[in-house]
Write a protein that holds these residues in place. Structure first.
Motif, PDB file in Angstrom:
ATOM      1  N   GLU A  17       0.819  -1.210   0.000  1.00 38.35           N
ATOM      2  CA  GLU A  17       0.000   0.000   0.000  1.00 38.35           C
ATOM      3  C   GLU A  17       0.850   1.256   0.000  1.00 38.35           C
ATOM      4  O   GLU A  17       0.512   2.255  -0.646  1.00 38.35           O
ATOM      5  N   SER A  18       1.991   1.224   0.690  1.00 36.01           N
ATOM      6  CA  SER A  18       2.845   2.403   0.797  1.00 36.01           C
ATOM      7  C   SER A  18       3.420   2.854  -0.542  1.00 36.01           C
ATOM      8  O   SER A  18       3.819   4.008  -0.690  1.00 36.01           O
ATOM      9  N   GLN A  35      -3.516  -2.507  -1.209  1.00 37.11           N
ATOM     10  CA  GLN A  35      -2.380  -3.416  -1.138  1.00 37.11           C
ATOM     11  C   GLN A  35      -2.705  -4.788  -1.721  1.00 37.11           C
ATOM     12  O   GLN A  35      -3.738  -5.385  -1.436  1.00 37.11           O
ATOM     13  N   ASP A  94       7.050  -3.616   8.289  1.00 37.61           N
ATOM     14  CA  ASP A  94       5.729  -3.673   8.903  1.00 37.61           C
ATOM     15  C   ASP A  94       4.637  -3.375   7.887  1.00 37.61           C
ATOM     16  O   ASP A  94       4.782  -2.482   7.041  1.00 37.61           O
ATOM     17  N   ASN A  95       3.567  -4.149   7.946  1.00 35.43           N
ATOM     18  CA  ASN A  95       2.343  -3.919   7.163  1.00 35.43           C
ATOM     19  C   ASN A  95       2.524  -4.071   5.656  1.00 35.43           C
ATOM     20  O   ASN A  95       1.745  -3.519   4.879  1.00 35.43           O
ATOM     21  N   GLU A  96       3.527  -4.839   5.231  1.00 33.74           N
ATOM     22  CA  GLU A  96       3.711  -5.063   3.801  1.00 33.74           C
ATOM     23  C   GLU A  96       3.097  -6.375   3.324  1.00 33.74           C
ATOM     24  O   GLU A  96       3.128  -6.677   2.131  1.00 33.74           O
ATOM     25  N   GLY A  97       2.567  -7.176   4.230  1.00 34.09           N
ATOM     26  CA  GLY A  97       1.795  -8.332   3.813  1.00 34.09           C
ATOM     27  C   GLY A  97       2.578  -9.565   3.428  1.00 34.09           C
ATOM     28  O   GLY A  97       2.087 -10.375   2.639  1.00 34.09           O
TER      29      GLY A  97
END
Length: 345
Positions: A17-18, A35, A94-97
């Protein structure tokens, strides 16, 4: 399909998402503007978990179309390489899946490359990719520059042809994305000329391998294939492409080219509607040069969360129709991809 046949999905796209703002095609209202990472892919394919996948570049923003050849404007594509390195080496942010345990799933990845800029720029770019990829570099098995939406003649420029020859010398494939549905017969004629020129007077072992995406995106809305100029032109081109040396075809991309009403039908009904196209592809390339590929998450647009499994069932039905034995099925579901990309088993 025998349940013990391992699947290598030969065409998926991933992005965190980033990094969505770096995608050239993705506006905030786009259905894929969220994402799509390994975690989401594993959920989508959970009914028949693949042994691995091949990542294809996602068309990150770059300055090449503005005529830049000095290496500026390559930040987006190189950031994508960095993203794949984190997946392959099991070093998630973090939070990259994705997790450390997902590292083995990426069988290979295909970054973007500036082929129109010519071989000198390509040499510089490949060295930057190698540096950015680090220990994941052996997973880089080729490059893609998406020509389907580029001006007429792009792939026939001398610099483009010499870039293809460079890839061949380096034993790297060219991932070919074209669009007969929207660009017509002329683009496929350019493809044939491009391949001929790229291979002309080149030793067999140095000829670049062409891996063709999405059956060249035929118009799957055609009602009468017996009289349709579009279908007839596509069919002629498929047999001509199959005669070209070192070409492979992906069984993928069908949902994007078919009418909306057909997308919602059962896999059996979809296959029945696609028989004319599937028959041509099967006859032209055979199991030795065909590979299963989902085109996830693009395949979900207009289809929904069950798209991966639905397309898998369409390809299963093709194997059934062709009466493929287990060895031939193993090629479709992974063996051909391993061979074409030169993946180490």
């Amino acid at each position: 399909m025998a349940t013990d046949i391992p699947i290598i999905d030969a065409h998926i796209h991933l992005y965190p998402e980033s990094e969505i703002p770096t995608l050239a095609w993705c506006s905030p209202e786009h259905p894929l503007a969220k994402q799509h990472s390994v975690e989401e892919y594993k959920t989508a394919s959970a009914s028949s978990p693949p042994k691995g996948f091949i990542f294809i570049e996602t068309d990150r923003k770059n300055d090449l179309d503005a005529g830049v050849k000095d290496g500026s404007g390559w930040e987006g594509p190189l950031a994508e390489v960095s993203w794949l390195k984190r997946i392959v080496t099991g070093q998630p942010k973090d939070n990259e899946g994705h997790s450390k345990e997902d590292a083995s799933l990426c069988a290979a990845y295909i970054p973007w490359a500036p082929l129109p800029s010519g071989p000198e720029a390509m040499e510089r770019y490949i060295e930057l990719v190698k540096k950015e990829a680090g220990e994941s570099w052996p997973k880089v098995r080729g490059f893609r520059y998406l020509v389907q939406d580029k001006p007429k003649g792009t792939m026939l420029q001398d610099d483009f042809i010499e870039s293809l020859r460079l890839l061949g010398r380096k034993n790297l494939v060219f991932e070919l994305g074209v669009d007969q549905h929207r660009r017509g017969r002329g683009q496929l004629e350019e493809v044939l000329e491009m391949i001929d020129r790229a291979h002309e007077n080149v030793p067999e072992e140095e000829r670049v391998v062409f891996i063709i995406n999405h059956m060249c995106k035929p118009d799957l809305e055609v009602y009468n294939t017996h009289t349709s100029p579009s279908f007839i032109a596509w069919r002629v081109s498929m047999f001509a492409l199959s005669k070209a040396n070192r070409t492979y075809m992906k069984l993928s991309g069908g949902f994007s080219e078919m009418p909306e009403s057909l997308k919602q039908r059962s896999p059996e009904e979809i296959f029945d509607a696609l028989v004319p196209w599937m028959t041509v592809i099967l006859t032209a390339f055979g199991p030795d040069r065909l590979m299963f590929a989902s085109d996830w998450p693009v395949c979900t647009v207009g289809v929904g969360d069950g798209a991966w499994e639905k397309w898998k069932k369409v390809v299963e039905r093709l194997c059934w129709m062709a009466s493929f034995d287990e060895d031939q099925q193993r090629k479709i579901w992974g063996g051909t991809a391993v061979k074409a990309y030169g993946i180490e088993s």
